[in-house]
Design a protein around this motif. Structure first.
Motif, mmCIF file in Angstrom:
data_model
loop_
_atom_site.group_PDB
_atom_site.id
_atom_site.type_symbol
_atom_site.label_atom_id
_atom_site.label_comp_id
_atom_site.label_asym_id
_atom_site.label_seq_id
_atom_site.Cartn_x
_atom_site.Cartn_y
_atom_site.Cartn_z
ATOM 1 N N VAL A 276 -11.758 7.864 -0.375
ATOM 2 C CA VAL A 276 -12.731 6.774 -0.388
ATOM 3 C C VAL A 276 -13.763 6.980 0.719
ATOM 4 N N VAL A 277 -13.285 7.347 1.905
ATOM 5 C CA VAL A 277 -14.204 7.639 3.012
ATOM 6 C C VAL A 277 -15.123 8.794 2.633
ATOM 7 N N PHE A 278 -14.575 9.786 1.930
ATOM 8 C CA PHE A 278 -15.382 10.924 1.486
ATOM 9 C C PHE A 278 -16.543 10.464 0.600
ATOM 10 N N THR A 279 -16.296 9.538 -0.318
ATOM 11 C CA THR A 279 -17.371 9.067 -1.200
ATOM 12 C C THR A 279 -18.460 8.360 -0.409
ATOM 13 N N PHE A 280 -18.058 7.547 0.586
ATOM 14 C CA PHE A 280 -19.064 6.876 1.426
ATOM 15 C C PHE A 280 -19.872 7.900 2.216
ATOM 16 N N TRP A 281 -19.173 8.918 2.718
ATOM 17 C CA TRP A 281 -19.879 9.952 3.481
ATOM 18 C C TRP A 281 -20.876 10.689 2.591
ATOM 19 N N GLU A 282 -20.493 11.031 1.384
ATOM 20 C CA GLU A 282 -21.386 11.760 0.487
ATOM 21 C C GLU A 282 -22.632 10.941 0.161
ATOM 22 N N ARG A 283 -22.467 9.636 -0.027
ATOM 23 C CA ARG A 283 -23.632 8.780 -0.276
ATOM 24 C C ARG A 283 -24.541 8.739 0.946
ATOM 25 N N HIS A 284 -23.920 8.614 2.123
ATOM 26 C CA HIS A 284 -24.702 8.615 3.367
ATOM 27 C C HIS A 284 -25.438 9.932 3.549
ATOM 28 N N TYR A 285 -24.760 11.027 3.280
ATOM 29 C CA TYR A 285 -25.341 12.357 3.435
ATOM 30 C C TYR A 285 -26.521 12.549 2.484
ATOM 31 N N THR A 286 -26.361 12.012 1.260
ATOM 32 C CA THR A 286 -27.432 12.114 0.278
ATOM 33 C C THR A 286 -28.646 11.294 0.708
ATOM 34 N N ARG A 287 -28.405 10.079 1.225
ATOM 35 C CA ARG A 287 -29.524 9.227 1.674
ATOM 36 C C ARG A 287 -30.323 9.871 2.805
ATOM 37 N N LYS A 288 -29.684 10.730 3.579
ATOM 38 C CA LYS A 288 -30.373 11.435 4.660
ATOM 39 C C LYS A 288 -31.217 12.591 4.140
ATOM 40 N N GLY A 289 -31.205 12.804 2.833
ATOM 41 C CA GLY A 289 -31.991 13.873 2.246
ATOM 42 C C GLY A 289 -31.309 15.218 2.285
ATOM 43 N N ARG A 290 -30.002 15.245 2.566
ATOM 44 C CA ARG A 290 -29.247 16.497 2.599
ATOM 45 C C ARG A 290 -28.556 16.730 1.261
ATOM 46 N N GLU A 291 -28.088 17.948 1.057
ATOM 47 C CA GLU A 291 -27.405 18.307 -0.181
ATOM 48 C C GLU A 291 -25.905 18.083 0.000
ATOM 49 N N PRO A 292 -25.305 17.103 -0.686
ATOM 50 C CA PRO A 292 -23.892 16.800 -0.461
ATOM 51 C C PRO A 292 -22.972 17.844 -1.096
ATOM 52 N N LEU A 293 -21.719 17.841 -0.675
ATOM 53 C CA LEU A 293 -20.732 18.734 -1.272
ATOM 54 C C LEU A 293 -20.569 18.427 -2.757
ATOM 55 N N VAL A 294 -20.449 17.141 -3.096
ATOM 56 C CA VAL A 294 -20.306 16.699 -4.480
ATOM 57 C C VAL A 294 -21.422 15.715 -4.793
ATOM 58 N N ASP A 295 -22.179 16.015 -5.819
ATOM 59 C CA ASP A 295 -23.221 15.100 -6.273
ATOM 60 C C ASP A 295 -22.543 13.975 -7.058
ATOM 61 N N LEU A 296 -22.381 12.813 -6.411
ATOM 62 C CA LEU A 296 -21.641 11.718 -7.046
ATOM 63 C C LEU A 296 -22.359 11.164 -8.266
ATOM 64 N N SER A 297 -23.637 11.504 -8.425
ATOM 65 C CA SER A 297 -24.339 11.054 -9.631
ATOM 66 C C SER A 297 -23.765 11.713 -10.888
ATOM 67 N N LEU A 298 -22.990 12.794 -10.705
ATOM 68 C CA LEU A 298 -22.313 13.388 -11.863
ATOM 69 C C LEU A 298 -21.459 12.354 -12.578
ATOM 70 N N PHE A 299 -20.871 11.439 -11.807
ATOM 71 C CA PHE A 299 -19.972 10.454 -12.394
ATOM 72 C C PHE A 299 -20.730 9.291 -13.039
ATOM 73 N N ASN A 300 -22.058 9.314 -12.961
ATOM 74 C CA ASN A 300 -22.847 8.364 -13.741
ATOM 75 C C ASN A 300 -22.927 8.789 -15.202
ATOM 76 N N ARG A 301 -22.569 10.024 -15.469
ATOM 77 C CA ARG A 301 -22.566 10.544 -16.833
ATOM 78 C C ARG A 301 -21.197 10.248 -17.430
ATOM 79 N N ARG A 302 -21.175 9.431 -18.435
ATOM 80 C CA ARG A 302 -19.897 8.993 -18.993
ATOM 81 C C ARG A 302 -19.089 10.161 -19.548
ATOM 82 N N SER A 303 -19.779 11.156 -20.082
ATOM 83 C CA SER A 303 -19.080 12.327 -20.610
ATOM 84 C C SER A 303 -18.287 13.016 -19.506
ATOM 85 N N TYR A 304 -18.883 13.107 -18.303
ATOM 86 C CA TYR A 304 -18.209 13.798 -17.210
ATOM 87 C C TYR A 304 -17.054 12.960 -16.655
ATOM 88 N N THR A 305 -17.287 11.665 -16.467
ATOM 89 C CA THR A 305 -16.246 10.806 -15.899
ATOM 90 C C THR A 305 -15.036 10.719 -16.816
#
Length: 501
Positions: A276-305
């Motif tokens: 859970v902490v990892f997901t918050f960190w990835e969102r924070h990292y993305t907001r800073k304009g950096r490239e996160p380890l996992v693009d959590l927007s992948l899980f916005n795609r229902r096929s992928y989730t």
């Protein structure tokens, strides 16, 4: 409408889907030029993938030989099996990111050398501790290899060809897992119970060396390039959080039989908190304009989730079958390793026959094909359950062939089509990471399934000394996981039809 909504990857993408170059949908676009060596490159990748995944299951039938040859303790034997799966699962996502950032061909070749050297170290082991350390290293190398394979399929193929390529990959996953006991049994039969286990690992050496030379020649140089610009940071905090979280979740699962008491599950709970902490960190990292380890927007795609959840549940029921059947046949019925492997071969044959077909037709049928495959797996396992319950023990091995064949055919229609549908909308630049996440879910599912199904199996044996009853209870538990995956698939089909209407 996207593949997650319709269950079919040949329909129009959903609003907001990335369709700029056809990467997200896998369609053939004007700027796509198929590489003339893409199918030959795929054959090398699948050979290596087969070798790495074979080592997940091939060792099971070699454990008595290892125990006899090295005098290994029960704890050491457990780590020889589970340690490989643990380190394999730990490095999948960071390995996918490395391939995305620095070139999948390079990561593939490095992983292949690492895996081959680790296999040699396993075969040369002079003690149990040596073998455990070598297996941990071998698992890390396997985890480095596998995301590159799915990433290169994303990169080299488009349209219906991508479905066929993923179909072959799915066939490789299913067959390598199912044929492992037979391959191990043949090697031990050929080289003897004392030293035959060493050839379970030595067989990787000529395959690894040959595959390395072929990869240098056949894998296109384009696969050596990073797939997107500006990806200079590997997100070390994200890697640490994800690695610690996955380790904390997997460790109690793979050691469920060795660690007594309920305190071990606190570690799993802590792992969930870290994720859970990892997901918050990835969102924070993305907001800073950096490239996160996992693009959590992948899980916005229902096929992928949905595909990732379905894979987790299915592998929890699917992978554990070979574990419990091997125990039942060898320890309960007294089969030798080769006999146990032959009994499970119909599953591998069925999976091989149907996986290629599934890859060819999934673009037309979509998620209903996966649901159909899960129904066949469910029916086949029910048939196996009735066989063990009603057929005399002297004939069980022969009669099991029919239900295991049905379950294998169903499995081939699940693994490769689900992989195609799950990764269908993933952009090429995220192919390695997305494939790593999908396979991490599969490894967590496998560990959870073996832990829970194994706990039921061993508890029943300890209480009643009835191996047949233990297998029946374990099969019911495995059926529950398969049924859960079927519910996910049916829910997706039902929701898709409502959306279309």
């Amino acid at each position: 409408m996207n593949a997650g909504q319709s269950g079919r990857p040949d329909e129009e993408p959903a609003e907001g889907a990335d369709t700029r170059s056809g990467e997200a949908t896998g369609r053939v676009t004007a700027d796509y030029e198929p590489h003339p060596r893409r199918w030959k490159a795929l054959s090398v990748c699948l050979t290596v993938g087969f070798m790495a995944l074979l080592d997940v299951s091939i060792v099971n039938v070699a454990l008595p030989s290892i125990e006899k040859g090295l005098g290994a303790s029960e704890s050491a034997l457990s780590w020889i099996v589970s340690g490989y799966a643990l380190t394999f699962g730990l490095v999948l996502v960071p390995a996918g990111r490395l391939g995305d950032a620095f070139g999948r061909r390079t990561a593939f070749l490095v992983g292949l050398v690492f895996f081959t050297v680790a296999s040699a170290a396993c075969g040369l082991a002079q003690g149990a501790a040596w073998l455990v350390i070598a297996r941990l290293s071998q698992g890390m190398a396997g985890g480095l290899l596998n995301p590159q394979i799915s990433g290169m399929i994303q990169q080299l193929f488009r349209g219906a060809e991508r479905g066929k390529a993923f179909g072959l990959l799915g066939m490789t996953i299913g067959v390598s897992t199912a044929v492992g006991p037979l391959a191990g049994g043949l090697l031990i039969q050929a080289f003897g119970a004392d030293e035959g286990w060493r050839w379970v690992f030595f067989v990787n050496l000529p395959i690894g060396a040959g595959a390395f030379l072929l990869a240098l020649w056949l894998v296109p140089p384009a696969c050596a390039e990073k797939v997107s610009e500006g990806r200079t940071s590997l997100d070390p905090v994200g890697i640490a959080l994800l690695g610690a979280g996955v380790l904390a979740v997997l460790l109690p699962l793979v050691e469920a039989q060795q660690w007594k008491g309920q305190g071990k599950w606190l570690l799993a709970a802590g792992g969930v908190v870290l994720l859970v902490v990892f997901t918050f960190w990835e969102r924070h990292y993305t907001r800073k304009g950096r490239e996160p380890l996992v693009d959590l927007s992948l899980f916005n795609r229902r096929s992928y989730t949905l595909g990732t959840v379905l894979a987790l549940l299915y592998f929890a029921g699917f992978t554990t079958l070979f574990f419990i059947f091997t125990l039942y046949l060898q320890q309960g019925l007294g089969y030798v390793a080769l006999q146990a492997g032959l009994t499970l071969t119909p599953f591998a044959l069925g999976s091989a026959l149907s996986a290629g077909l599934g890859g060819r037709i999934v673009t037309r049928v979509g998620r209903p094909l996966v649901a159909m495959g899960l129904v066949l797996v469910f029916l086949g396992l029910c048939g196996a359950l009735l066989t063990v319950r009603w057929v005399p023990e002297g004939h069980v091995g022969w009669v099991l062939a029919a239900p295991l064949l049905v379950a294998g055919v169903g499995s081939g229609l699940v693994i490769s089509p689900n992989q195609t549908l799950t990764l269908h909308e993933v952009p090429v630049a995220r192919g390695g990471t997305a494939g790593g996440m999908l396979q991490t879910g599969q490894r967590i599912g496998s560990a959870a399934g073996i832990a829970s199904v194994g706990a039921v199996f061993f508890a029943h044996v300890a209480e009643t000394h009835d191996w047949s009853g233990a297998l029946q209870a374990a099969l019911l538990t495995a059926l529950a996981f398969v049924l859960g995956a079927l519910v996910v698939a049916v829910a997706d089909v039902y929701t898709s039809r409502r959306v279309r209407s």
